[in-house]
Design a protein around this motif. Structure first.
Motif, PDB file in Angstrom:
ATOM      1  N   LYS A   1      22.716  14.143   8.676  1.00  0.00           N
ATOM      2  CA  LYS A   1      22.607  12.693   8.485  1.00  0.00           C
ATOM      3  C   LYS A   1      21.235  12.201   8.958  1.00  0.00           C
ATOM      4  O   LYS A   1      20.572  11.418   8.275  1.00  0.00           O
ATOM      5  N   GLY A   2      20.833  12.685  10.135  1.00  0.00           N
ATOM      6  CA  GLY A   2      19.534  12.296  10.675  1.00  0.00           C
ATOM      7  C   GLY A   2      18.403  12.773   9.780  1.00  0.00           C
ATOM      8  O   GLY A   2      17.415  12.048   9.554  1.00  0.00           O
ATOM      9  N   TYR A   3      18.549  13.965   9.248  1.00  0.00           N
ATOM     10  CA  TYR A   3      17.535  14.534   8.361  1.00  0.00           C
ATOM     11  C   TYR A   3      17.406  13.714   7.081  1.00  0.00           C
ATOM     12  O   TYR A   3      16.311  13.370   6.641  1.00  0.00           O
ATOM     13  N   ASN A   4      18.557  13.396   6.492  1.00  0.00           N
ATOM     14  CA  ASN A   4      18.589  12.611   5.260  1.00  0.00           C
ATOM     15  C   ASN A   4      17.871  11.273   5.472  1.00  0.00           C
ATOM     16  O   ASN A   4      17.077  10.832   4.640  1.00  0.00           O
ATOM     17  N   ILE A   5      18.119  10.649   6.616  1.00  0.00           N
ATOM     18  CA  ILE A   5      17.457   9.377   6.937  1.00  0.00           C
ATOM     19  C   ILE A   5      15.964   9.608   7.193  1.00  0.00           C
ATOM     20  O   ILE A   5      15.119   8.846   6.737  1.00  0.00           O
ATOM     21  N   ALA A   6      15.645  10.692   7.908  1.00  0.00           N
ATOM     22  CA  ALA A   6      14.241  10.968   8.216  1.00  0.00           C
ATOM     23  C   ALA A   6      13.430  11.169   6.939  1.00  0.00           C
ATOM     24  O   ALA A   6      12.279  10.712   6.842  1.00  0.00           O
ATOM     25  N   VAL A   7      14.015  11.833   5.942  1.00  0.00           N
ATOM     26  CA  VAL A   7      13.301  12.043   4.677  1.00  0.00           C
ATOM     27  C   VAL A   7      13.079  10.698   3.977  1.00  0.00           C
ATOM     28  O   VAL A   7      12.014  10.440   3.417  1.00  0.00           O
ATOM     29  N   HIS A   8      14.094   9.846   4.051  1.00  0.00           N
ATOM     30  CA  HIS A   8      13.965   8.492   3.511  1.00  0.00           C
ATOM     31  C   HIS A   8      12.806   7.754   4.200  1.00  0.00           C
ATOM     32  O   HIS A   8      11.922   7.205   3.540  1.00  0.00           O
ATOM     33  N   GLU A   9      12.805   7.785   5.536  1.00  0.00           N
ATOM     34  CA  GLU A   9      11.758   7.079   6.288  1.00  0.00           C
ATOM     35  C   GLU A   9      10.380   7.674   5.989  1.00  0.00           C
ATOM     36  O   GLU A   9       9.390   6.951   5.904  1.00  0.00           O
ATOM     37  N   PHE A  10      10.345   8.983   5.825  1.00  0.00           N
ATOM     38  CA  PHE A  10       9.077   9.646   5.495  1.00  0.00           C
ATOM     39  C   PHE A  10       8.528   9.109   4.169  1.00  0.00           C
ATOM     40  O   PHE A  10       7.329   8.892   4.016  1.00  0.00           O
ATOM     41  N   GLY A  11       9.436   8.873   3.217  1.00  0.00           N
ATOM     42  CA  GLY A  11       9.028   8.270   1.944  1.00  0.00           C
ATOM     43  C   GLY A  11       8.343   6.930   2.172  1.00  0.00           C
ATOM     44  O   GLY A  11       7.312   6.627   1.566  1.00  0.00           O
ATOM     45  N   HIS A  12       8.918   6.133   3.080  1.00  0.00           N
ATOM     46  CA  HIS A  12       8.286   4.855   3.433  1.00  0.00           C
ATOM     47  C   HIS A  12       6.892   5.092   4.000  1.00  0.00           C
ATOM     48  O   HIS A  12       5.925   4.419   3.637  1.00  0.00           O
ATOM     49  N   ASN A  13       6.782   6.047   4.929  1.00  0.00           N
ATOM     50  CA  ASN A  13       5.500   6.294   5.584  1.00  0.00           C
ATOM     51  C   ASN A  13       4.427   6.736   4.595  1.00  0.00           C
ATOM     52  O   ASN A  13       3.262   6.332   4.709  1.00  0.00           O
ATOM     53  N   VAL A  14       4.816   7.569   3.643  1.00  0.00           N
ATOM     54  CA  VAL A  14       3.843   8.035   2.645  1.00  0.00           C
ATOM     55  C   VAL A  14       3.404   6.860   1.771  1.00  0.00           C
ATOM     56  O   VAL A  14       2.220   6.670   1.508  1.00  0.00           O
ATOM     57  N   GLU A  15       4.377   6.056   1.368  1.00  0.00           N
ATOM     58  CA  GLU A  15       4.041   4.843   0.606  1.00  0.00           C
ATOM     59  C   GLU A  15       3.091   3.975   1.421  1.00  0.00           C
ATOM     60  O   GLU A  15       2.062   3.522   0.926  1.00  0.00           O
ATOM     61  N   GLN A  16       3.443   3.753   2.703  1.00  0.00           N
ATOM     62  CA  GLN A  16       2.621   2.899   3.569  1.00  0.00           C
ATOM     63  C   GLN A  16       1.199   3.451   3.687  1.00  0.00           C
ATOM     64  O   GLN A  16       0.228   2.690   3.689  1.00  0.00           O
ATOM     65  N   THR A  17       1.097   4.769   3.745  1.00  0.00           N
ATOM     66  CA  THR A  17      -0.215   5.390   3.930  1.00  0.00           C
ATOM     67  C   THR A  17      -1.074   5.279   2.668  1.00  0.00           C
ATOM     68  O   THR A  17      -2.224   4.848   2.727  1.00  0.00           O
ATOM     69  N   ILE A  18      -0.490   5.649   1.516  1.00  0.00           N
ATOM     70  CA  ILE A  18      -1.261   5.601   0.273  1.00  0.00           C
ATOM     71  C   ILE A  18      -1.647   4.160  -0.061  1.00  0.00           C
ATOM     72  O   ILE A  18      -2.792   3.874  -0.414  1.00  0.00           O
ATOM     73  N   SER A  19      -0.675   3.245   0.093  1.00  0.00           N
ATOM     74  CA  SER A  19      -0.937   1.869  -0.333  1.00  0.00           C
ATOM     75  C   SER A  19      -1.788   1.097   0.675  1.00  0.00           C
ATOM     76  O   SER A  19      -2.063  -0.081   0.488  1.00  0.00           O
ATOM     77  N   MET A  20      -2.188   1.788   1.753  1.00  0.00           N
ATOM     78  CA  MET A  20      -3.107   1.159   2.716  1.00  0.00           C
ATOM     79  C   MET A  20      -4.464   1.874   2.677  1.00  0.00           C
ATOM     80  O   MET A  20      -5.503   1.252   2.491  1.00  0.00           O
ATOM     81  N   TYR A  21      -4.447   3.194   2.800  1.00  0.00           N
ATOM     82  CA  TYR A  21      -5.700   3.941   2.887  1.00  0.00           C
ATOM     83  C   TYR A  21      -6.413   4.091   1.543  1.00  0.00           C
ATOM     84  O   TYR A  21      -7.620   4.217   1.496  1.00  0.00           O
ATOM     85  N   ASP A  22      -5.648   4.118   0.461  1.00  0.00           N
ATOM     86  CA  ASP A  22      -6.258   4.423  -0.837  1.00  0.00           C
ATOM     87  C   ASP A  22      -6.448   3.186  -1.716  1.00  0.00           C
ATOM     88  O   ASP A  22      -6.624   3.297  -2.923  1.00  0.00           O
ATOM     89  N   ILE A  23      -6.388   2.021  -1.108  1.00  0.00           N
ATOM     90  CA  ILE A  23      -6.583   0.776  -1.856  1.00  0.00           C
ATOM     91  C   ILE A  23      -7.992   0.273  -1.559  1.00  0.00           C
ATOM     92  O   ILE A  23      -8.397   0.240  -0.396  1.00  0.00           O
ATOM     93  N   ASP A  24      -8.717  -0.078  -2.615  1.00  0.00           N
ATOM     94  CA  ASP A  24     -10.118  -0.465  -2.382  1.00  0.00           C
ATOM     95  C   ASP A  24     -10.255  -1.777  -1.611  1.00  0.00           C
ATOM     96  O   ASP A  24     -11.120  -1.919  -0.761  1.00  0.00           O
ATOM     97  N   ASN A  25      -9.356  -2.727  -1.901  1.00  0.00           N
ATOM     98  CA  ASN A  25      -9.461  -4.022  -1.248  1.00  0.00           C
ATOM     99  C   ASN A  25      -8.300  -4.203  -0.274  1.00  0.00           C
ATOM    100  O   ASN A  25      -7.139  -4.208  -0.681  1.00  0.00           O
ATOM    101  N   TYR A  26      -8.614  -4.373   1.011  1.00  0.00           N
ATOM    102  CA  TYR A  26      -7.564  -4.453   2.028  1.00  0.00           C
ATOM    103  C   TYR A  26      -6.509  -5.494   1.681  1.00  0.00           C
ATOM    104  O   TYR A  26      -5.319  -5.294   1.918  1.00  0.00           O
ATOM    105  N   MET A  27      -6.944  -6.609   1.107  1.00  0.00           N
ATOM    106  CA  MET A  27      -5.999  -7.692   0.814  1.00  0.00           C
ATOM    107  C   MET A  27      -4.958  -7.288  -0.234  1.00  0.00           C
ATOM    108  O   MET A  27      -3.948  -7.950  -0.386  1.00  0.00           O
ATOM    109  N   MET A  28      -5.253  -6.216  -0.950  1.00  0.00           N
ATOM    110  CA  MET A  28      -4.307  -5.728  -1.967  1.00  0.00           C
ATOM    111  C   MET A  28      -3.444  -4.584  -1.446  1.00  0.00           C
ATOM    112  O   MET A  28      -2.699  -3.961  -2.198  1.00  0.00           O
ATOM    113  N   SER A  29      -3.529  -4.295  -0.143  1.00  0.00           N
ATOM    114  CA  SER A  29      -2.791  -3.141   0.369  1.00  0.00           C
ATOM    115  C   SER A  29      -1.283  -3.419   0.372  1.00  0.00           C
ATOM    116  O   SER A  29      -0.851  -4.564   0.505  1.00  0.00           O
ATOM    117  N   GLY A  30      -0.499  -2.359   0.202  1.00  0.00           N
ATOM    118  CA  GLY A  30       0.959  -2.473   0.206  1.00  0.00           C
ATOM    119  C   GLY A  30       1.558  -2.361  -1.175  1.00  0.00           C
ATOM    120  O   GLY A  30       0.896  -1.981  -2.145  1.00  0.00           O
TER     121      GLY A  30
END
Ligand SMILES: [Zn+2]
Length: 347
Positions: free
Chosen positions: A143-172
């Motif tokens: 159960k914890g693993y299943n949730i952790a994988v879900h949360e990891f998906g959030h973290n990857v989204e958070q990382t790409i949509s922040m670090y790989d966006i040219d304009n900070y105001m468009m991050s997310g």
């Protein structure tokens, strides 16, 4: 934006509340839901009861014993450090290159959680996202693993949509529903990431039935919540007991309108079950929205390169939801792809 309703929908989701209600109403009236109900009834060998809105027999993971899964996850992940160390490997299994996997994993740390799990994104470049997951001294259970994988998906989204966006105001991403959709893309691959093969040839069909049935339930509680909050703004002097009564009455009302024709039982108050509709106003509709978006994205990803598509979709940044979806899959947000797939499966 002087009400929680306006703030949640028009402001945060960037979709007007009546539009969401319309989407839910249309879906919950779909005649196909009755066909699913009769499949479930046949499988159970009895008439349906209200709690069958949580029927989970279509979930393919139910076919693998949870103890077996937990023994695997607790051996792999005895502590948060072990999960952190394996993040790059998870990313390469999904299809990212080792360099890209390292780039992403370097920006995510894993902390022990007191609750179930949580993903806290970085707010600026140079900062890290936090993956919070619960691990007992016996290691991480399934159960914890299943949730952790879900949360990891959030973290990857958070990382790409922040670090790989040219304009900070468009991050997310446009809204919570989009980040939930990304988390589900990860979560639904949890068994594959464990190296477990699903032997069920009916898997895709089962997943469609499961998604469609689940969506009905979560839309129902979302509908109750929207109606209750509208009432609350019309009755600002309402007392606790009046609110409690209204929640129950509304739950029965929504049940009789949409669920009674499908389940065959009248007057159930079951949809009043989510207490967080009071302490976290109007969050429930996000789940339905997330699942619709998830389904559209999963359908789109079929047969495509998963990780390059995720990179492309997330690098769009924080457009308005409809614009983001048009860019992601080429169509607007709609439950129609799910209905279409359901028709195929029911045939
Ligand atoms: Zn989530």
């Amino acid at each position: 934006m002087n009400t929680a309703i306006l703030r949640r929908f028009s402001w945060e989701m960037e979709i007007a509340q009546p539009e969401v209600e319309q989407l839910f109403d249309t879906y919950m009236r779909s005649p196909q839901l009755k066909n699913i109900a009769s499949i479930i009834s046949k499988r159970l060998g009895r008439d349906l009861r209200p709690f069958d809105i949580w029927y989970d027999g279509f979930k393919t993971r139910s076919s693998i014993p949870e103890e077996l899964l937990s023994s695997k996850t607790s051996a792999l992940y005895p502590d948060p450090g072990a999960f952190k160390a394996n993040l790059p490997a998870i990313l390469t299994k999904l299809g990212w290159s080792p360099e890209r996997a390292k780039y992403l994993a370097d920006k995510i740390v894993v902390d022990p959680a007191r609750g179930s799990g949580h993903a806290a994104g970085a707010a600026m470049k140079g900062s890290v996202s936090h993956l919070r997951t619960r691990i007992s001294d016996k290691g991480m259970d399934y159960k914890g693993y299943n949730i952790a994988v879900h949360e990891f998906g959030h973290n990857v989204e958070q990382t790409i949509s922040m670090y790989d966006i040219d304009n900070y105001m468009m991050s997310g991403v446009p809204n919570t529903a989009c980040t939930e959709a990304m988390a589900y893309v990860f979560q639904s691959r949890d068994l594959m990431l464990l190296g477990m093969k699903d032997e069920n040839p009916e898997k895709t069909k089962m997943e469609t039935l499961d998604a469609a049935w689940d969506l009905m339930e979560i839309m129902g509680v979302g509908m109750v919540e929207m109606r209750v909050w509208k009432w609350l703004y019309e009755n600002p002097e309402a007392t606790v007991s009046q609110l409690k009564n209204k929640v129950t009455v509304t739950a029965v009302e929504v049940w009789n309108e949409y669920f009674a024709p499908v389940i065959g039982v009248k007057d159930s108050p079951l949809l009043a079950i989510y207490s967080h509709m009071v302490n976290t106003p109007l969050y429930l509709p996000n789940y339905s929205y997330g699942r619709i978006i998830h389904f559209q994205i999963e359908e789109f990803l079929q047969g495509k390169n998963l990780t390059s598509e995720l990179d492309r979709i997330l690098k769009q940044g924080r457009l308005t939801p409809q614009q983001w979806m048009m860019g992601a899959v080429g169509t607007k947000i709609s439950a129609q792809p799910l209905i279409n797939k359901l028709d195929e499966v029911l045939k």
